[in-house]
Design a protein around this motif. Structure first.
Motif, short mmCIF file in Angstrom:
data_model
loop_
_atom_site.label_atom_id
_atom_site.label_comp_id
_atom_site.label_asym_id
_atom_site.label_seq_id
_atom_site.Cartn_x
_atom_site.Cartn_y
_atom_site.Cartn_z
N TYR A 106 0.83 -1.21 0.00
CA TYR A 106 0.00 0.00 0.00
C TYR A 106 0.87 1.26 0.00
O TYR A 106 0.65 2.18 -0.80
CB TYR A 106 -0.91 0.00 1.22
CG TYR A 106 -1.76 1.25 1.34
CD1 TYR A 106 -2.96 1.38 0.64
CD2 TYR A 106 -1.34 2.31 2.14
CE1 TYR A 106 -3.71 2.54 0.74
CE2 TYR A 106 -2.09 3.47 2.24
CZ TYR A 106 -3.28 3.58 1.54
OH TYR A 106 -4.03 4.73 1.63
N ALA A 107 1.84 1.32 0.89
CA ALA A 107 2.75 2.46 0.98
C ALA A 107 4.17 1.90 1.04
O ALA A 107 4.61 1.40 2.09
CB ALA A 107 2.45 3.30 2.22
N GLU A 108 4.87 1.97 -0.07
CA GLU A 108 6.15 1.27 -0.22
C GLU A 108 7.15 1.63 0.87
O GLU A 108 7.92 0.79 1.33
CB GLU A 108 6.74 1.58 -1.59
CG GLU A 108 8.05 0.85 -1.87
CD GLU A 108 8.64 1.19 -3.22
OE1 GLU A 108 9.74 0.68 -3.51
OE2 GLU A 108 8.00 1.95 -3.97
N LYS A 109 7.17 2.87 1.31
CA LYS A 109 8.18 3.31 2.28
C LYS A 109 7.72 3.16 3.74
O LYS A 109 8.39 3.67 4.65
CB LYS A 109 8.55 4.76 2.00
CG LYS A 109 9.15 4.99 0.61
CD LYS A 109 10.45 4.23 0.42
CE LYS A 109 11.00 4.35 -0.99
NZ LYS A 109 11.31 5.71 -1.41
N SER A 110 6.61 2.48 3.94
CA SER A 110 6.17 2.25 5.32
C SER A 110 7.10 1.27 6.02
O SER A 110 7.72 0.41 5.39
CB SER A 110 4.73 1.72 5.36
OG SER A 110 4.64 0.46 4.72
N GLN A 111 7.20 1.40 7.34
CA GLN A 111 8.04 0.53 8.17
C GLN A 111 7.15 -0.11 9.23
O GLN A 111 6.49 0.59 10.00
CB GLN A 111 9.15 1.34 8.83
CG GLN A 111 10.08 2.03 7.85
CD GLN A 111 10.95 3.08 8.54
OE1 GLN A 111 10.47 4.15 8.88
NE2 GLN A 111 12.22 2.77 8.74
N THR A 112 7.12 -1.42 9.25
CA THR A 112 6.22 -2.15 10.15
C THR A 112 7.02 -2.89 11.20
O THR A 112 7.89 -3.70 10.88
CB THR A 112 5.34 -3.15 9.37
OG1 THR A 112 4.57 -2.43 8.41
CG2 THR A 112 4.40 -3.90 10.31
N ASN A 113 6.71 -2.62 12.46
CA ASN A 113 7.34 -3.31 13.58
C ASN A 113 6.23 -4.00 14.38
O ASN A 113 5.42 -3.34 15.03
CB ASN A 113 8.10 -2.32 14.46
CG ASN A 113 8.79 -3.00 15.64
OD1 ASN A 113 8.75 -4.22 15.77
ND2 ASN A 113 9.41 -2.21 16.49
N LEU A 114 6.21 -5.30 14.30
CA LEU A 114 5.24 -6.09 15.05
C LEU A 114 6.01 -6.79 16.16
O LEU A 114 6.43 -7.94 16.03
CB LEU A 114 4.53 -7.08 14.12
CG LEU A 114 3.33 -7.85 14.65
CD1 LEU A 114 2.30 -6.92 15.27
CD2 LEU A 114 2.69 -8.67 13.54
#
Length: 298
Positions: free
Chosen positions: A134-142
């Protein structure tokens, strides 16, 4: 806030739990039949599934004039939520989403079936793939998940920072970088029905796992896909009959149409025309839809 009747809440729960069953049976068959190679294929199939969902939301949001940021991603998702979810929302802005998931019915289903490990694989792969598509430069920390041993909540930290983006990406994502931006005054966003949403998700998860299994593992992968379809049919049959019995109604066509995400005939499943793979559609038709009558009570 959506207000549902008790019956509607039960139907939503049945649709969501059915999707959870479909995933776990496809996943378990693949790993049981193919071992570590099956797990590798499963992870890629989940990523493909996440990318597809993220890409479709991206395309829809762009077509409707929405900025591609985290506030819009999580405000205008691709299906209405299951009211059983319990979340503590700390922050939701265009640049970040911080939240705790305290109750997740998806994890609960997998854990109750003894398949927490399959849920862990899903959680490790899906969110990063979906949000990044959806947003290529997003950063996801789970950092924590309910599918991880020892964790009692999910901890989501997702960021989309302008400093990591090109000028065009910033303009697509944030109003302050687009001086001409104005969302239409009559903007409306239809999340659709739970039935249609979970129907789509069920077909997608079958398709992408099966596609990766057959393309990467050949006949061995096809055997695993067949076993997965058989297992999900049997598990869904038991699940639907138990849920119908719990509210003292017959497990008939009317009940299944409202409570099971997959439709009752292959001809009704027009979405398979979009995800058309002759081998996969032949298998799902033969081992699921052609045996649908076994759901009905005699």
């Amino acid at each position: 806030m959506n207000e549902y009747t008790k019956l509607e809440e039960l139907q939503i729960a049945n649709l969501q739990d059915s999707w959870s069953i479909i995933y776990e049976e496809m996943a378990s068959a693949l790993i049981q039949q193919c071992g570590i190679s099956g797990e590798s294929v499963l992870r890629q199939g989940i990523r493909d599934y996440g990318i597809e969902r993220g890409t479709k939301m991206r395309e829809r949001h762009l077509s409707m004039g929405l900025k591609l940021n985290l506030k819009n991603l999580f405000s205008y998702f691709d299906l209405p939520s299951d009211p059983r979810f319990k979340r503590e929302k700390i922050s939701l802005t265009p640049q970040q989403r911080l939240s705790y998931t305290l109750v997740c019915p998806i994890a609960q289903q997998w854990i109750s079936d003894g398949n927490k490990h399959l849920g862990r694989i899903y959680c490790e792969e899906f969110h990063h793939a979906c949000f990044s598509a959806y947003a290529e430069k997003s950063q996801t920390n789970l950092a924590k998940t309910l599918t991880e041993d020892g964790d009692n909540y999910c901890c989501f930290s997702v960021y989309l920072r302008p400093g990591n983006m090109t000028e065009q990406e910033r303009k697509e994502a944030f109003e302050e970088y687009d001086s001409d931006y104005c969302l239409s005054e009559d903007f409306q966003y239809d999340l659709g029905t739970h039935k249609d949403g979970y129907n789509r998700l069920s077909i997608l998860i079958i398709y992408f796992i099966a596609k990766e299994a057959i393309s990467q593992l050949g006949e061995h992968g096809e055997t695993a896909v067949i076993q997965g379809i058989i297992q999900l049919r049997q598990h869904l049959m038991e699940f639907m009959k138990a849920r119908a019995e719990a509210i003292d109604v017959p497990c008939d066509q009317r009940f299944l149409e409202k409570n099971m995400p997959l439709r009752l005939t292959f001809a009704e499943e027009t979405l398979w025309n979009e995800y058309c793979d002759s081998k996969i559609t032949t298998l799902i038709k033969k081992y699921f839809y052609d045996k649908i009558d076994e759901f009905f009570e005699e």
